[in-house]
Design a protein around this motif. Sequence first.
Motif, PDB file in Angstrom:
ATOM      1  N   TYR A 101       0.831  -1.119  -0.041  1.00 47.43           N
ATOM      2  CA  TYR A 101       0.117  -0.126  -0.087  1.00 47.43           C
ATOM      3  C   TYR A 101       0.799   1.344   0.069  1.00 47.43           C
ATOM      4  CZ  TYR A 101       1.136  -0.347   4.706  1.00 47.43           C
ATOM      5  OH  TYR A 101       1.752  -0.660   6.094  1.00 47.43           O
ATOM      6  N   ALA A 102       2.051   1.034  -0.169  1.00 47.70           N
ATOM      7  CA  ALA A 102       2.895   2.426  -0.064  1.00 47.70           C
ATOM      8  C   ALA A 102       4.068   2.123  -0.624  1.00 47.70           C
ATOM      9  CB  ALA A 102       3.230   2.872   1.341  1.00 47.70           C
ATOM     10  N   GLU A 103       4.974   3.456  -0.921  1.00 46.15           N
ATOM     11  CA  GLU A 103       6.333   3.365  -1.463  1.00 46.15           C
ATOM     12  C   GLU A 103       7.120   4.297  -0.733  1.00 46.15           C
ATOM     13  OE1 GLU A 103       8.216   3.426  -5.924  1.00 46.15           O
ATOM     14  OE2 GLU A 103       6.041   2.712  -5.592  1.00 46.15           O
ATOM     15  N   ASP A 104       8.214   3.984  -0.159  1.00 49.29           N
ATOM     16  CA  ASP A 104       9.144   5.103   0.666  1.00 49.29           C
ATOM     17  C   ASP A 104      10.747   4.830   0.248  1.00 49.29           C
ATOM     18  OD1 ASP A 104       7.613   6.630   2.293  1.00 49.29           O
ATOM     19  OD2 ASP A 104       7.028   4.628   3.648  1.00 49.29           O
ATOM     20  N   GLU A 105      11.508   5.754   0.895  1.00 51.31           N
ATOM     21  CA  GLU A 105      12.732   5.671   0.938  1.00 51.31           C
ATOM     22  C   GLU A 105      13.201   5.613   2.423  1.00 51.31           C
ATOM     23  OE1 GLU A 105      15.185   5.409  -1.522  1.00 51.31           O
ATOM     24  OE2 GLU A 105      13.497   5.639  -3.003  1.00 51.31           O
ATOM     25  N   LEU A 106      14.212   4.791   2.725  1.00 47.55           N
ATOM     26  CA  LEU A 106      14.391   4.544   3.856  1.00 47.55           C
ATOM     27  C   LEU A 106      16.047   4.594   3.934  1.00 47.55           C
ATOM     28  CD1 LEU A 106      12.486   1.225   5.330  1.00 47.55           C
ATOM     29  CD2 LEU A 106      12.073   3.811   5.676  1.00 47.55           C
ATOM     30  N   TYR A 107      16.740   4.698   5.141  1.00 44.83           N
ATOM     31  CA  TYR A 107      18.172   5.308   5.200  1.00 44.83           C
ATOM     32  C   TYR A 107      18.694   4.301   6.332  1.00 44.83           C
ATOM     33  CZ  TYR A 107      16.995   8.564   1.797  1.00 44.83           C
ATOM     34  OH  TYR A 107      16.474   9.199   0.686  1.00 44.83           O
ATOM     35  N   ILE A 108      19.769   3.457   6.157  1.00 47.17           N
ATOM     36  CA  ILE A 108      20.254   2.813   7.127  1.00 47.17           C
ATOM     37  C   ILE A 108      21.598   3.262   7.396  1.00 47.17           C
ATOM     38  CG2 ILE A 108      21.336   0.575   7.857  1.00 47.17           C
ATOM     39  CD1 ILE A 108      19.375  -0.739   5.798  1.00 47.17           C
ATOM     40  N   VAL A 123       4.431  -6.389  10.075  1.00 47.78           N
ATOM     41  CA  VAL A 123       3.641  -7.137   9.179  1.00 47.78           C
ATOM     42  C   VAL A 123       4.595  -7.725   8.186  1.00 47.78           C
ATOM     43  CG1 VAL A 123       1.555  -7.119   7.967  1.00 47.78           C
ATOM     44  CG2 VAL A 123       1.291  -6.178  10.103  1.00 47.78           C
ATOM     45  N   TYR A 124       4.233  -8.711   7.591  1.00 50.13           N
ATOM     46  CA  TYR A 124       4.791  -9.198   6.300  1.00 50.13           C
ATOM     47  C   TYR A 124       3.823  -9.491   5.626  1.00 50.13           C
ATOM     48  CZ  TYR A 124       6.853 -12.918   3.260  1.00 50.13           C
ATOM     49  OH  TYR A 124       7.463 -13.521   2.044  1.00 50.13           O
ATOM     50  N   ALA A 125       3.503  -8.875   4.335  1.00 56.14           N
ATOM     51  CA  ALA A 125       2.507  -9.170   3.548  1.00 56.14           C
ATOM     52  C   ALA A 125       2.772  -9.477   2.052  1.00 56.14           C
ATOM     53  CB  ALA A 125       1.382  -7.891   3.533  1.00 56.14           C
ATOM     54  N   THR A 126       3.696  -8.616   1.368  1.00 55.37           N
ATOM     55  CA  THR A 126       3.998  -8.989   0.164  1.00 55.37           C
ATOM     56  C   THR A 126       5.683  -8.900   0.167  1.00 55.37           C
ATOM     57  OG1 THR A 126       4.455  -6.521  -0.248  1.00 55.37           O
ATOM     58  CG2 THR A 126       2.444  -7.358  -0.881  1.00 55.37           C
ATOM     59  N   GLY A 127       6.401  -8.818   1.215  1.00 52.63           N
ATOM     60  CA  GLY A 127       7.704  -8.886   1.289  1.00 52.63           C
ATOM     61  C   GLY A 127       8.620  -7.931   0.789  1.00 52.63           C
ATOM     62  N   GLY A 128       8.094  -6.722   0.394  1.00 53.51           N
ATOM     63  CA  GLY A 128       8.673  -5.684   0.088  1.00 53.51           C
ATOM     64  C   GLY A 128       9.691  -4.804   0.769  1.00 53.51           C
ATOM     65  N   THR A 129       9.187  -4.935   2.075  1.00 52.03           N
ATOM     66  CA  THR A 129      10.033  -4.099   2.944  1.00 52.03           C
ATOM     67  C   THR A 129      11.259  -5.177   3.255  1.00 52.03           C
ATOM     68  OG1 THR A 129       8.349  -2.921   3.993  1.00 52.03           O
ATOM     69  CG2 THR A 129      10.308  -3.267   5.253  1.00 52.03           C
ATOM     70  N   ILE A 130      10.794  -6.312   3.515  1.00 53.10           N
ATOM     71  CA  ILE A 130      12.077  -7.288   3.715  1.00 53.10           C
ATOM     72  C   ILE A 130      13.147  -7.641   2.648  1.00 53.10           C
ATOM     73  CG2 ILE A 130      12.463  -9.528   4.489  1.00 53.10           C
ATOM     74  CD1 ILE A 130       9.773  -9.704   5.794  1.00 53.10           C
ATOM     75  N   ARG A 131      12.575  -7.291   1.513  1.00 57.51           N
ATOM     76  CA  ARG A 131      13.218  -7.686   0.248  1.00 57.51           C
ATOM     77  C   ARG A 131      14.357  -6.470   0.285  1.00 57.51           C
ATOM     78  NH1 ARG A 131      15.665 -11.004  -2.851  1.00 57.51           N
ATOM     79  NH2 ARG A 131      17.321  -9.679  -2.180  1.00 57.51           N
ATOM     80  N   ALA A 132      13.905  -5.232   0.299  1.00 56.83           N
ATOM     81  CA  ALA A 132      14.694  -4.153   0.344  1.00 56.83           C
ATOM     82  C   ALA A 132      15.548  -4.055   1.352  1.00 56.83           C
ATOM     83  CB  ALA A 132      13.633  -2.686   0.366  1.00 56.83           C
ATOM     84  N   MET A 133      15.350  -4.373   2.563  1.00 59.35           N
ATOM     85  CA  MET A 133      16.248  -4.498   3.717  1.00 59.35           C
ATOM     86  C   MET A 133      17.490  -5.705   3.388  1.00 59.35           C
ATOM     87  SD  MET A 133      15.369  -2.044   5.874  1.00 59.35           S
ATOM     88  CE  MET A 133      16.194  -2.312   7.432  1.00 59.35           C
ATOM     89  N   CYS A 134      16.771  -6.517   2.870  1.00 62.34           N
ATOM     90  CA  CYS A 134      18.145  -7.673   2.572  1.00 62.34           C
ATOM     91  C   CYS A 134      19.145  -7.169   1.778  1.00 62.34           C
ATOM     92  CB  CYS A 134      17.345  -8.964   1.894  1.00 62.34           C
ATOM     93  SG  CYS A 134      16.329  -9.974   3.008  1.00 62.34           S
ATOM     94  N   ASP A 135      18.538  -6.520   0.772  1.00 63.99           N
ATOM     95  CA  ASP A 135      19.657  -5.911  -0.322  1.00 63.99           C
ATOM     96  C   ASP A 135      20.227  -4.715   0.408  1.00 63.99           C
ATOM     97  OD1 ASP A 135      18.445  -7.434  -2.219  1.00 63.99           O
ATOM     98  OD2 ASP A 135      17.499  -6.126  -3.024  1.00 63.99           O
ATOM     99  N   ALA A 136      20.052  -3.793   1.263  1.00 63.29           N
ATOM    100  CA  ALA A 136      20.747  -2.958   1.730  1.00 63.29           C
ATOM    101  C   ALA A 136      21.668  -3.272   3.092  1.00 63.29           C
ATOM    102  CB  ALA A 136      19.528  -1.694   2.367  1.00 63.29           C
TER     103      ALA A 136
END
Length: 191
Positions: A101-108, A123-136
């Motif tokens: 339901y959203a798109e964002d930039e995050l900074y580690i 929450v894990y629904a589509t995995g979009g956040t987790i996928r992005a965090m894995c790469d980063a």
Amino acid sequence: METLKRTLREAPIVDRGEYQYFVHPVTDCLPEVQPDLLREIATAFEAVVDLDRVDKIITAEAMGVHHAAALSMQTDIPFVVARKRAYGFEDEVAVHQTTGYAEDELYINCIEDGERLLFVDDVYATGGTIRAMCDAIAETGGELVEAAVVIRRQTGEEPVDLPIEVQHLLEVDIVDGEVVILDDVTAEATE
């Protein structure tokens, strides 16, 4: 997980476009987050992940912060937050996340080379956040060794491929305007 189950069954449902969304202390801090719920979640996380493998907890702003903080306080493992704004530090890594339901930039920031990380989120629904965090996280020189969420949400969409297994405490769906609990992994982990 009785408090979590009860409060999920009572959670109001709102529409975000075509996406039905439950409003809950775990996901929205609405209504207020009760300490017993946070303790229950932190204890359940301890049962489903191997904390001996973890040097640091990482979460994404904003709704993983209270879960990471509770787990950190209970285990004495420090945590960091992938923030929604850049600070410009030399080792900062940008993360582009796309969720259901959203798109964002995050900074580690604050991940040291070779650190072993546990990613915690609501929450894990589509995995979009987790996928992005894995790469980063890989880009920071850290290693994501564990990932855990409070709720695995069924959406009917196929989740993205992930390089790590994501543990969850409860699996839910929204059926006829109500949250339905499909799976309680913590019951199996504590037997």
